[in-house]
Design a protein around this motif. Structure first.
Motif, PDB file in Angstrom:
ATOM      1  N   ASP A  35       3.029  -7.382  -5.561  1.00 26.64           N
ATOM      2  CA  ASP A  35       4.356  -6.933  -6.006  1.00 26.64           C
ATOM      3  C   ASP A  35       4.846  -5.891  -5.004  1.00 26.64           C
ATOM      4  O   ASP A  35       4.855  -4.696  -5.267  1.00 26.64           O
ATOM      5  CB  ASP A  35       4.268  -6.347  -7.415  1.00 26.64           C
ATOM      6  CG  ASP A  35       5.646  -6.056  -7.998  1.00 26.64           C
ATOM      7  OD1 ASP A  35       6.645  -6.293  -7.292  1.00 26.64           O
ATOM      8  OD2 ASP A  35       5.718  -5.594  -9.143  1.00 26.64           O
ATOM      9  N   VAL A  36       5.278  -6.378  -3.840  1.00 25.64           N
ATOM     10  CA  VAL A  36       5.570  -5.478  -2.723  1.00 25.64           C
ATOM     11  C   VAL A  36       6.885  -4.725  -2.897  1.00 25.64           C
ATOM     12  O   VAL A  36       7.091  -3.681  -2.267  1.00 25.64           O
ATOM     13  CB  VAL A  36       5.570  -6.252  -1.380  1.00 25.64           C
ATOM     14  CG1 VAL A  36       4.188  -6.821  -1.101  1.00 25.64           C
ATOM     15  CG2 VAL A  36       6.612  -7.372  -1.387  1.00 25.64           C
ATOM     16  N   HIS A 118      11.786  -2.348  10.939  1.00 24.75           N
ATOM     17  CA  HIS A 118      10.611  -1.842  10.221  1.00 24.75           C
ATOM     18  C   HIS A 118      10.948  -1.880   8.735  1.00 24.75           C
ATOM     19  O   HIS A 118      11.686  -1.042   8.233  1.00 24.75           O
ATOM     20  CB  HIS A 118      10.290  -0.425  10.699  1.00 24.75           C
ATOM     21  CG  HIS A 118       9.082   0.169  10.055  1.00 24.75           C
ATOM     22  ND1 HIS A 118       8.790   1.514  10.126  1.00 24.75           N
ATOM     23  CD2 HIS A 118       8.074  -0.391   9.324  1.00 24.75           C
ATOM     24  CE1 HIS A 118       7.670   1.760   9.473  1.00 24.75           C
ATOM     25  NE2 HIS A 118       7.218   0.625   8.980  1.00 24.75           N
ATOM     26  N   CYS A 119      10.411  -2.874   8.019  1.00 26.80           N
ATOM     27  CA  CYS A 119      10.802  -3.122   6.624  1.00 26.80           C
ATOM     28  C   CYS A 119       9.858  -2.498   5.608  1.00 26.80           C
ATOM     29  O   CYS A 119      10.171  -2.478   4.414  1.00 26.80           O
ATOM     30  CB  CYS A 119      10.890  -4.625   6.370  1.00 26.80           C
ATOM     31  SG  CYS A 119      12.246  -5.423   7.252  1.00 26.80           S
ATOM     32  N   GLY A 120       8.714  -2.029   6.043  1.00 21.40           N
ATOM     33  CA  GLY A 120       7.750  -1.466   5.105  1.00 21.40           C
ATOM     34  C   GLY A 120       6.412  -1.241   5.777  1.00 21.40           C
ATOM     35  O   GLY A 120       6.293  -1.358   6.999  1.00 21.40           O
ATOM     36  N   ASP A 121       5.409  -0.941   4.979  1.00 22.63           N
ATOM     37  CA  ASP A 121       4.052  -0.711   5.488  1.00 22.63           C
ATOM     38  C   ASP A 121       3.054  -1.418   4.582  1.00 22.63           C
ATOM     39  O   ASP A 121       3.284  -1.553   3.376  1.00 22.63           O
ATOM     40  CB  ASP A 121       3.726   0.787   5.532  1.00 22.63           C
ATOM     41  CG  ASP A 121       4.637   1.546   6.485  1.00 22.63           C
ATOM     42  OD1 ASP A 121       4.627   1.249   7.690  1.00 22.63           O
ATOM     43  OD2 ASP A 121       5.385   2.423   6.004  1.00 22.63           O
ATOM     44  N   TRP A 122       1.938  -1.859   5.172  1.00 27.12           N
ATOM     45  CA  TRP A 122       0.883  -2.457   4.359  1.00 27.12           C
ATOM     46  C   TRP A 122      -0.441  -1.764   4.660  1.00 27.12           C
ATOM     47  O   TRP A 122      -0.628  -1.191   5.732  1.00 27.12           O
ATOM     48  CB  TRP A 122       0.800  -3.964   4.562  1.00 27.12           C
ATOM     49  CG  TRP A 122       0.458  -4.437   5.949  1.00 27.12           C
ATOM     50  CD1 TRP A 122       1.296  -4.569   7.009  1.00 27.12           C
ATOM     51  CD2 TRP A 122      -0.834  -4.859   6.406  1.00 27.12           C
ATOM     52  NE1 TRP A 122       0.626  -5.037   8.108  1.00 27.12           N
ATOM     53  CE2 TRP A 122      -0.685  -5.233   7.763  1.00 27.12           C
ATOM     54  CE3 TRP A 122      -2.079  -4.974   5.806  1.00 27.12           C
ATOM     55  CZ2 TRP A 122      -1.750  -5.709   8.524  1.00 27.12           C
ATOM     56  CZ3 TRP A 122      -3.154  -5.447   6.565  1.00 27.12           C
ATOM     57  CH2 TRP A 122      -2.980  -5.806   7.898  1.00 27.12           C
ATOM     58  N   PHE A 123      -1.333  -1.807   3.666  1.00 27.94           N
ATOM     59  CA  PHE A 123      -2.519  -0.967   3.705  1.00 27.94           C
ATOM     60  C   PHE A 123      -3.770  -1.755   3.301  1.00 27.94           C
ATOM     61  O   PHE A 123      -3.706  -2.705   2.522  1.00 27.94           O
ATOM     62  CB  PHE A 123      -2.367   0.212   2.736  1.00 27.94           C
ATOM     63  CG  PHE A 123      -1.058   0.921   2.825  1.00 27.94           C
ATOM     64  CD1 PHE A 123      -0.864   1.963   3.728  1.00 27.94           C
ATOM     65  CD2 PHE A 123       0.013   0.548   2.017  1.00 27.94           C
ATOM     66  CE1 PHE A 123       0.351   2.613   3.815  1.00 27.94           C
ATOM     67  CE2 PHE A 123       1.230   1.196   2.094  1.00 27.94           C
ATOM     68  CZ  PHE A 123       1.402   2.234   3.000  1.00 27.94           C
ATOM     69  N   GLN A 136       4.086  -1.612   0.603  1.00 33.62           N
ATOM     70  CA  GLN A 136       5.322  -1.058   0.046  1.00 33.62           C
ATOM     71  C   GLN A 136       6.474  -1.476   0.938  1.00 33.62           C
ATOM     72  O   GLN A 136       6.554  -1.067   2.097  1.00 33.62           O
ATOM     73  CB  GLN A 136       5.253   0.465  -0.038  1.00 33.62           C
ATOM     74  CG  GLN A 136       6.561   1.117  -0.474  1.00 33.62           C
ATOM     75  CD  GLN A 136       6.947   0.792  -1.910  1.00 33.62           C
ATOM     76  OE1 GLN A 136       6.306   1.258  -2.849  1.00 33.62           O
ATOM     77  NE2 GLN A 136       7.984  -0.013  -2.084  1.00 33.62           N
ATOM     78  N   LEU A 137       7.355  -2.318   0.401  1.00 34.63           N
ATOM     79  CA  LEU A 137       8.561  -2.710   1.118  1.00 34.63           C
ATOM     80  C   LEU A 137       9.601  -1.617   0.922  1.00 34.63           C
ATOM     81  O   LEU A 137       9.774  -1.103  -0.185  1.00 34.63           O
ATOM     82  CB  LEU A 137       9.073  -4.041   0.569  1.00 34.63           C
ATOM     83  CG  LEU A 137      10.065  -4.839   1.412  1.00 34.63           C
ATOM     84  CD1 LEU A 137       9.400  -5.359   2.674  1.00 34.63           C
ATOM     85  CD2 LEU A 137      10.614  -6.009   0.598  1.00 34.63           C
ATOM     86  N   PHE A 138      10.289  -1.228   1.988  1.00 30.20           N
ATOM     87  CA  PHE A 138      11.306  -0.188   1.871  1.00 30.20           C
ATOM     88  C   PHE A 138      12.462  -0.692   0.990  1.00 30.20           C
ATOM     89  O   PHE A 138      12.747  -1.898   0.964  1.00 30.20           O
ATOM     90  CB  PHE A 138      11.845   0.205   3.241  1.00 30.20           C
ATOM     91  CG  PHE A 138      10.828   0.843   4.143  1.00 30.20           C
ATOM     92  CD1 PHE A 138       9.752   1.549   3.621  1.00 30.20           C
ATOM     93  CD2 PHE A 138      10.958   0.757   5.526  1.00 30.20           C
ATOM     94  CE1 PHE A 138       8.816   2.147   4.440  1.00 30.20           C
ATOM     95  CE2 PHE A 138      10.028   1.350   6.360  1.00 30.20           C
ATOM     96  CZ  PHE A 138       8.950   2.043   5.822  1.00 30.20           C
ATOM     97  N   PRO A 139      13.146   0.205   0.268  1.00 29.57           N
ATOM     98  CA  PRO A 139      14.242  -0.208  -0.617  1.00 29.57           C
ATOM     99  C   PRO A 139      15.314  -1.008   0.117  1.00 29.57           C
ATOM    100  O   PRO A 139      15.767  -0.615   1.191  1.00 29.57           O
ATOM    101  CB  PRO A 139      14.804   1.123  -1.132  1.00 29.57           C
ATOM    102  CG  PRO A 139      13.650   2.068  -1.069  1.00 29.57           C
ATOM    103  CD  PRO A 139      12.885   1.660   0.162  1.00 29.57           C
ATOM    104  N   GLY A 140      15.697  -2.133  -0.466  1.00 33.62           N
ATOM    105  CA  GLY A 140      16.769  -2.941   0.085  1.00 33.62           C
ATOM    106  C   GLY A 140      16.376  -3.833   1.242  1.00 33.62           C
ATOM    107  O   GLY A 140      17.206  -4.597   1.732  1.00 33.62           O
TER     108      GLY A 140
END
Length: 296
Positions: A35-36, A118-123, A136-140
């Motif tokens: 659920d990114v 750069h749309c988000g970060d993954w861990f 975590q996908l950045f808002p929008g």
């Protein structure tokens, strides 16, 4: 290795609560929060990040000032009115740009770049229940389906390397792109349903999606005692369509108390934890995805 995805027709059904309990019960597993757009499994599992990486997704147009002659062709072509004049020069409004690329292709001067954003970060993290892959996908931002695919690929790779028996995924609610990506290649889906008319409607949509991708579905009716008639109607649907009913969970304030303490329900004493243990055992007893071939 068994790949199980927990899904729901809408948000707020208790999907992540069930996922956390199953993560606790699963032995030799790896957990993946798919659920990114609005992840929350990390709140309960309290992961310690081992590595982080940027997720590069959708492209946005950027005008190179030194090459642009301000002919206005890009403004004429843009269907989203993302190109505007400012101080006599054309520029792209990143909040309006939909990344269609028309201006890039048809600019007479080839003065528009199209870099990935750069749309988000993954861990990759460690939790008390084992390894966890999450993001975590950045808002929008877009391309949540692409990010889900990336997470699953990484989780599968690590599961194979570490010889894990179960890949447990907390999927997105609904039936959109990230859910479709979550179901891709899964051995089974666990659908958490609320006993309401809208919950039954959403359940039917998810069931159609699983049927389309030939993913066996098991069902948990959460808060079942709030509407016995609707819960019974959902049970009848499961029987008619051949879905495995794992059981019913009652409405119980113990859920809130466990959430506040950042605990899975199976880490606490009570009937909900016992019921979830029985459901997990029943799920593990199912033949999962054998008709589509087992993965090593």
């Amino acid at each position: 290795m068994r790949e199980i995805v927990v899904i729901s027709g809408k948000g707020g059904t208790g999907k992540t609560t069930v996922s956390a309990a199953f993560a606790h019960l699963a032995e030799n597993s790896i957990v993946c929060d798919l659920d990114v757009d609005a992840p929350d499994l990390h709140i309960l599992l309290d992961p310690q990040v081992q590595s982080a990486a940027p997720f590069m997704g959708g492209s946005e147009a950027v005008i190179r000032r030194e090459a642009c002659v301000d002919c206005g062709r890009c403004a004429q072509l843009c269907a989203f009115e993302a190109v505007r004049l400012r101080d006599g020069r054309h520029e792209v409004d990143p909040l309006r740009c939909e990344g269609c690329g028309v201006c890039v292709k048809l600019c007479p001067q080839q003065a528009i770049d199209f870099p990935e954003g750069h749309c988000g970060d993954w861990f990759v993290s460690e939790t008390r229940f084992g390894p966890m892959v999450h993001a975590q996908l950045f808002p929008g931002k877009e391309n949540s389906g692409k990010l889900v695919g990336l997470l699953k690929m990484e989780a599968r790779r690590r599961a194979r390397e570490q010889k894990r028996d179960v890949l447990l995924c907390d999927g997105s609610p609904g039936v959109g792109c990230p859910v479709i990506a979550s179901l891709s290649g899964a051995d089974a889906a666990v659908c958490v349903v609320e006993p309401t008319p809208s919950g039954r409607h959403d359940f039917a949509r998810v069931a159609d999606l699983c049927r389309h991708f030939r993913v066996p579905m098991a069902v948990i009716i959460n808060k079942a005692d709030l509407n016995d008639a609707e819960a019974s109607a959902i049970e009848e649907l499961c029987a008619e369509q051949g879905h495995t009913l794992l059981g019913r969970l009652p409405f119980d304030g113990a859920v809130t108390r466990a959430m506040v303490q950042k605990q899975a329900l199976t880490e606490t004493e009570g009937p909900l934890g016992d019921a979830l243990r029985e459901m997990w055992a029943k799920l593990m007893g199912m033949e999962l995805g054998r008709s589509r071939g087992a993965r090593a």
